[in-house]
Scaffold this active site. Sequence first.
Site, PDB file in Angstrom:
ATOM      1  N   GLY A 197       6.282  -4.205  -9.239  1.00 48.56           N
ATOM      2  CA  GLY A 197       4.852  -4.398  -9.427  1.00 48.56           C
ATOM      3  C   GLY A 197       4.042  -3.263  -8.820  1.00 48.56           C
ATOM      4  O   GLY A 197       3.020  -2.850  -9.375  1.00 48.56           O
ATOM      5  N   ASP A 198       4.490  -2.746  -7.677  1.00 48.44           N
ATOM      6  CA  ASP A 198       3.786  -1.634  -7.054  1.00 48.44           C
ATOM      7  C   ASP A 198       3.898  -0.370  -7.903  1.00 48.44           C
ATOM      8  O   ASP A 198       2.931   0.394  -8.030  1.00 48.44           O
ATOM      9  CB  ASP A 198       4.344  -1.385  -5.651  1.00 48.44           C
ATOM     10  N   GLU A 243      -2.472  -7.446   1.246  1.00 50.22           N
ATOM     11  CA  GLU A 243      -1.695  -7.582   2.479  1.00 50.22           C
ATOM     12  C   GLU A 243      -2.478  -7.046   3.672  1.00 50.22           C
ATOM     13  O   GLU A 243      -1.901  -6.805   4.735  1.00 50.22           O
ATOM     14  CB  GLU A 243      -0.353  -6.859   2.344  1.00 50.22           C
ATOM     15  N   ASN A 303      -0.113 -11.385 -11.706  1.00 42.22           N
ATOM     16  CA  ASN A 303       0.743 -12.129 -12.612  1.00 42.22           C
ATOM     17  C   ASN A 303       0.029 -13.443 -12.918  1.00 42.22           C
ATOM     18  O   ASN A 303      -1.102 -13.672 -12.471  1.00 42.22           O
ATOM     19  CB  ASN A 303       2.151 -12.338 -12.026  1.00 42.22           C
ATOM     20  N   GLY A 330       7.005  -7.999 -20.167  1.00 37.24           N
ATOM     21  CA  GLY A 330       6.131  -6.833 -20.200  1.00 37.24           C
ATOM     22  C   GLY A 330       4.777  -7.142 -19.594  1.00 37.24           C
ATOM     23  O   GLY A 330       4.686  -7.774 -18.543  1.00 37.24           O
ATOM     24  N   THR A 381       0.797  -8.850 -15.558  1.00 37.34           N
ATOM     25  CA  THR A 381       2.228  -8.565 -15.637  1.00 37.34           C
ATOM     26  C   THR A 381       2.998  -9.851 -15.912  1.00 37.34           C
ATOM     27  O   THR A 381       2.688 -10.908 -15.354  1.00 37.34           O
ATOM     28  CB  THR A 381       2.722  -7.923 -14.334  1.00 37.34           C
ATOM     29  N   GLY A 410       0.809  -1.206   0.000  1.00 36.90           N
ATOM     30  CA  GLY A 410       0.000   0.000   0.000  1.00 36.90           C
ATOM     31  C   GLY A 410       0.845   1.259   0.000  1.00 36.90           C
ATOM     32  O   GLY A 410       0.640   2.173  -0.812  1.00 36.90           O
ATOM     33  N   ALA A 411       1.816   1.318   0.912  1.00 33.39           N
ATOM     34  CA  ALA A 411       2.686   2.486   0.990  1.00 33.39           C
ATOM     35  C   ALA A 411       3.500   2.650  -0.294  1.00 33.39           C
ATOM     36  O   ALA A 411       3.681   3.774  -0.781  1.00 33.39           O
ATOM     37  CB  ALA A 411       3.616   2.362   2.191  1.00 33.39           C
ATOM     38  N   ASN A 412       3.991   1.538  -0.831  1.00 37.22           N
ATOM     39  CA  ASN A 412       4.760   1.619  -2.075  1.00 37.22           C
ATOM     40  C   ASN A 412       3.938   2.234  -3.203  1.00 37.22           C
ATOM     41  O   ASN A 412       4.403   3.115  -3.941  1.00 37.22           O
ATOM     42  CB  ASN A 412       5.225   0.230  -2.496  1.00 37.22           C
TER      43      ASN A 412
END
Length: 296
Positions: free
Chosen positions: A245-246, A140, A184, A219, A214, A42-44
Amino acid sequence: MTRRIVVVGSINMDLVTQAPRFPQPGETLLGDGFVTVPGGKGANQAVAAARLGAEVALVGALGRDAFGDQLQAGLLGEGVDLQHVQRLDDQASGTASITVAAGENQIVVVPAANAGVTPAHVEAAHAALARADAVLVQMEIPLEAIEATLRLGQRLGVPVILNPAPARPLPTDWLTLARYLTPNQHELAVLLGADPAEDFRALMRRAPTPVVLTRGSEGAWYREHGEPAHQPSFAVEVVDSTGAGDTFNAALAVFLHEGLATAVRKACAAAALSVTRLGAQQGMPRARELDAFLAR
């Protein structure tokens, strides 16, 4: 126009060890370095979206501990609105133990305060979601909070991007509430209860809502209607794939108003830039860097 993004998700302190390779079970290796860096999906995603020029609000939870103080200060420094981040007295802040070797990573997450994110926290952020251009949510945090985010987004008519990581099976009706799924191949198979070895394009066709898939160095593939389309990756020297990914998800949300194909292309470029530096948030590009990279 500045895009408004709300992120509902985890906040962790990442404990990152660099190693020559991953240890075998029972083996002890000498590492090459150790750092503590802000993380959590979330933070990322909140930091990545803010660096790309969005106005970002984060819904989550931290403990009242030293890590919590450091994480809060870092997010505020990135310009993220923390009005809806709770500080919990009875929990430590979340952590992720990350080993990085040869550009790949292995991660063990301890949710701690992140497990205290509730539907009530999401509902308390009603006004922020109502004015958002897009909402990002990952897995998460507790399933009840994920469902609350999806249902509130639908009620408000705001597109919700569900990043199903780490993957868990979800009810089909929850998936239909998301505007886009961003898994993914393994995560999509888990969501659908399918064989991960099944062709990913077949999995995308079976999904009950549009998918942006992803594929690492290949790509991304995306599908709203008809056949999946491919966006190739951008060639860069990989230093650390943590947070790629983030970064991808954040860029997708920020540029979604430009159309899905353009948003996926910019998301792939932003993710490529992110892996050229060590650390999840440290590697995330700013808007001017992304513009310059795409121009080249």
